[in-house]
Design a protein around this motif. Sequence first.
Motif, PDB file in Angstrom:
ATOM      1  N   ALA A 284     -35.565 -33.799 -41.594  1.00 21.24           N
ATOM      2  CA  ALA A 284     -35.396 -33.413 -40.194  1.00 21.24           C
ATOM      3  C   ALA A 284     -34.563 -32.151 -40.082  1.00 21.24           C
ATOM      4  O   ALA A 284     -34.886 -31.234 -39.325  1.00 21.24           O
ATOM      5  CB  ALA A 284     -34.734 -34.547 -39.413  1.00 21.24           C
ATOM      6  N   ARG A 285     -33.495 -32.095 -40.901  1.00 12.83           N
ATOM      7  CA  ARG A 285     -32.671 -30.878 -40.870  1.00 12.83           C
ATOM      8  C   ARG A 285     -33.482 -29.664 -41.254  1.00 12.83           C
ATOM      9  O   ARG A 285     -33.423 -28.626 -40.600  1.00 12.83           O
ATOM     10  CB  ARG A 285     -31.509 -31.014 -41.847  1.00 12.83           C
ATOM     11  CG  ARG A 285     -30.370 -31.809 -41.304  1.00 12.83           C
ATOM     12  CD  ARG A 285     -29.214 -31.732 -42.256  1.00 12.83           C
ATOM     13  NE  ARG A 285     -28.136 -32.593 -41.812  1.00 12.83           N
ATOM     14  CZ  ARG A 285     -26.996 -32.727 -42.459  1.00 12.83           C
ATOM     15  NH1 ARG A 285     -26.800 -32.077 -43.583  1.00 12.83           N
ATOM     16  NH2 ARG A 285     -26.061 -33.515 -42.004  1.00 12.83           N
ATOM     17  N   ALA A 286     -34.265 -29.811 -42.320  1.00  9.07           N
ATOM     18  CA  ALA A 286     -35.066 -28.670 -42.777  1.00  9.07           C
ATOM     19  C   ALA A 286     -36.000 -28.197 -41.676  1.00  9.07           C
ATOM     20  O   ALA A 286     -36.155 -26.997 -41.460  1.00  9.07           O
ATOM     21  CB  ALA A 286     -35.862 -29.052 -44.016  1.00  9.07           C
ATOM     22  N   ILE A 287     -36.587 -29.147 -40.946  1.00  4.27           N
ATOM     23  CA  ILE A 287     -37.520 -28.752 -39.894  1.00  4.27           C
ATOM     24  C   ILE A 287     -36.785 -28.046 -38.761  1.00  4.27           C
ATOM     25  O   ILE A 287     -37.235 -27.038 -38.238  1.00  4.27           O
ATOM     26  CB  ILE A 287     -38.282 -29.980 -39.368  1.00  4.27           C
ATOM     27  CG1 ILE A 287     -39.243 -30.470 -40.437  1.00  4.27           C
ATOM     28  CG2 ILE A 287     -39.050 -29.652 -38.101  1.00  4.27           C
ATOM     29  CD1 ILE A 287     -39.912 -31.761 -40.106  1.00  4.27           C
ATOM     30  N   PHE A 288     -35.605 -28.555 -38.408  1.00  2.00           N
ATOM     31  CA  PHE A 288     -34.914 -27.960 -37.268  1.00  2.00           C
ATOM     32  C   PHE A 288     -34.368 -26.568 -37.563  1.00  2.00           C
ATOM     33  O   PHE A 288     -34.109 -25.805 -36.647  1.00  2.00           O
ATOM     34  CB  PHE A 288     -33.798 -28.872 -36.776  1.00  2.00           C
ATOM     35  CG  PHE A 288     -34.308 -29.942 -35.876  1.00  2.00           C
ATOM     36  CD1 PHE A 288     -34.519 -29.678 -34.534  1.00  2.00           C
ATOM     37  CD2 PHE A 288     -34.625 -31.185 -36.360  1.00  2.00           C
ATOM     38  CE1 PHE A 288     -35.024 -30.655 -33.702  1.00  2.00           C
ATOM     39  CE2 PHE A 288     -35.131 -32.167 -35.530  1.00  2.00           C
ATOM     40  CZ  PHE A 288     -35.334 -31.903 -34.204  1.00  2.00           C
ATOM     41  N   PHE A 289     -34.181 -26.249 -38.829  1.00  2.00           N
ATOM     42  CA  PHE A 289     -33.728 -24.887 -39.129  1.00  2.00           C
ATOM     43  C   PHE A 289     -34.895 -23.942 -39.359  1.00  2.00           C
ATOM     44  O   PHE A 289     -34.701 -22.745 -39.507  1.00  2.00           O
ATOM     45  CB  PHE A 289     -32.810 -24.869 -40.352  1.00  2.00           C
ATOM     46  CG  PHE A 289     -31.642 -25.779 -40.189  1.00  2.00           C
ATOM     47  CD1 PHE A 289     -30.989 -25.862 -38.979  1.00  2.00           C
ATOM     48  CD2 PHE A 289     -31.209 -26.569 -41.228  1.00  2.00           C
ATOM     49  CE1 PHE A 289     -29.933 -26.719 -38.806  1.00  2.00           C
ATOM     50  CE2 PHE A 289     -30.151 -27.433 -41.060  1.00  2.00           C
ATOM     51  CZ  PHE A 289     -29.508 -27.506 -39.849  1.00  2.00           C
ATOM     52  N   LEU A 290     -36.100 -24.485 -39.379  1.00  2.00           N
ATOM     53  CA  LEU A 290     -37.283 -23.645 -39.571  1.00  2.00           C
ATOM     54  C   LEU A 290     -37.385 -22.524 -38.536  1.00  2.00           C
ATOM     55  O   LEU A 290     -37.743 -21.402 -38.880  1.00  2.00           O
ATOM     56  CB  LEU A 290     -38.527 -24.540 -39.535  1.00  2.00           C
ATOM     57  CG  LEU A 290     -39.790 -24.022 -40.190  1.00  2.00           C
ATOM     58  CD1 LEU A 290     -39.544 -23.729 -41.647  1.00  2.00           C
ATOM     59  CD2 LEU A 290     -40.903 -25.043 -40.054  1.00  2.00           C
ATOM     60  N   PRO A 291     -37.068 -22.784 -37.256  1.00  2.00           N
ATOM     61  CA  PRO A 291     -37.151 -21.693 -36.274  1.00  2.00           C
ATOM     62  C   PRO A 291     -36.306 -20.484 -36.631  1.00  2.00           C
ATOM     63  O   PRO A 291     -36.625 -19.379 -36.209  1.00  2.00           O
ATOM     64  CB  PRO A 291     -36.635 -22.338 -34.985  1.00  2.00           C
ATOM     65  CG  PRO A 291     -36.951 -23.759 -35.130  1.00  2.00           C
ATOM     66  CD  PRO A 291     -36.797 -24.067 -36.579  1.00  2.00           C
TER      67      PRO A 291
END
Lengths: 303, 314
Positions: free
Chosen positions: A118-125
Amino acid sequence: MKSILKSRLLKKTYSEKKALWGFLYVLPWLLGFIFFFFVPLLSSLQFSFSKITANSEGITVKYIGFENYVEALTVNTSFNRVLTESIVNIVVNIPLIVIFSLFLAVLLNQKFIGRSAARAIFFLPVILASGVIMNLESTSLVQAISDASSGAKVVNSLQSFELEKMMLQAGVSEWIVNYLTGSVDRIYQIVSQSGVQILIFLAGIQTISPQLYEASKMEGATGYEAFWKITFPMVSPLILVNVIYTIVDSVSTNEITDLILDTGFSAFNFGLSSAMATIYFVAVALILLISTYLISRKVFYYD
Amino acid sequence: MRNSRLLSVESWKRWIWSFVRLVLIAGLSFLILYPILQKISTAIKDKEDLYSPIVVWVPIHYTWDNFKQAIMIMDYWETLVNTFALSISTTILTAISCALAGYGFARLKFKGSNLLFAGVILTILVPPSTILIPLYLNLKDFTLLGIVPLLTGKSANLLNTYWPFILTALTANSLKAGLYIFIFRQFFRGIPKEVEEAAYIDGAGVGRTFSRIMLPNAIPAIITVLLFSFVWQWNDSFFTTTYLSSGKVMSVQLSALPYNLNNIVSGGSSQADPFYLSMVQDTGILLAILPLIIIYFFVQRYFVEGIERTGIVG
């Protein structure tokens, strides 16, 4: 006595040496600052008071006073509108982005399965939200069509329509309702602008010592209370940091900068463009000053 | 008895909260991933499927044509190499110069260093569009206070070369460099002074202390700055499209993509299918961000960990 004197002498030379080295270390930046920042900034100011004509021998700069400013503010058809729109946009988005990223940072700090994913996805932007990609995305026809025709229809109809009605009936002021529902509709924009802010908040939350939470739990505080009494005051300096970061981040590219660039590079009216840029800078500086002033009064410093 | 009931209410609350959390995080993750998934789905679709009402996500006819078309129009491989070269060189130079400046501001105080640091803050705060035009004119007629004409006889035109990027990176004034200096300064201030003093007593000079003691201690900050700088340089369209308007770099190619696409597909005369153009354009965007996403998979661990230890926070 002698040894103290000697050591003081030594220390002085050491600090002198350090000062010299310090200047050397900063020197590359200083050169760049002068050539690539300060001189251009001054000449931008100068341009804004001048008429610039380019000919075969180069450019000639003629002083004309405040004419460019007058033209930008009264003659130019779109400058006032675009400026106010962009500024309002930025101001409206700041609280949304900061609250949203604080909320998500608290969520991402809790333990659950798939947290690292989840963290990885949220920093994707952070890596995706950039000028060109965003621009092209908004003009993508395929996306627009499939949004209208298929899967995203559910998403669209799930927009805040019902919520809006409910809240209006409950007697919430229309202005607040519009603000909230507008933010739900712009959720993608907000999510994509809050990557770095989430990172900063998350880092801040992790520096809070666990003893504070343990003690409050012993005293019978609920998670809700712990958030408002511990987490929130402890990260409040970072709210200031994040507000400033959000402003700086959102002023670097938006419609007004496009307009400034267009005036400069398509219409070749460098003087007018510089005047616009100066007005814009003053407006941004005002927002920064006001928000820093308002927030820094409320910030809690632990030490 | 009462105790156990209380416990069960508590556990109910916990379950409901984790359910709400799951829904929130899954929903928002989907929101973030949605454009990427959509692009992937569009990129592997055949032209036929574009108008088929049955096809939503998974196409019936798979094809690589979109990729081939986009790779050809964007001159992808050359662009990729160029972008890598540009991003890596500016990233490394920026990291070095910003680390030096950050250390200078943090530990090697001299007269006026605080005033100069206010200058760093100023570079963060001034919108880049304010100084873009003078900078552009300056780079077009680059004289460096008359030194360049003295050496070569005429002023140099640095537009459409990599020089603007290399020079600004070398002097810690590239894209968002003020932020990196700030990160380094905060980090170096967090390292205990005793470490430095011990090194000095052992006979190391300032340069040696910096390179042997401080830099190895600052690895988290270095990683953060390297990552941010690389990503932002890769994605930067603001400076790149003005200084390097005819260069073969990813962001320039991307912003020119709709135009080039229209020219090539429709041959300049007949009207091409706008949906098909949009499809290839989506593929182009996917190709442009694909390297970043692949790199991100490997380094996201450092991304998350790095910033936590950079001390922006403390």
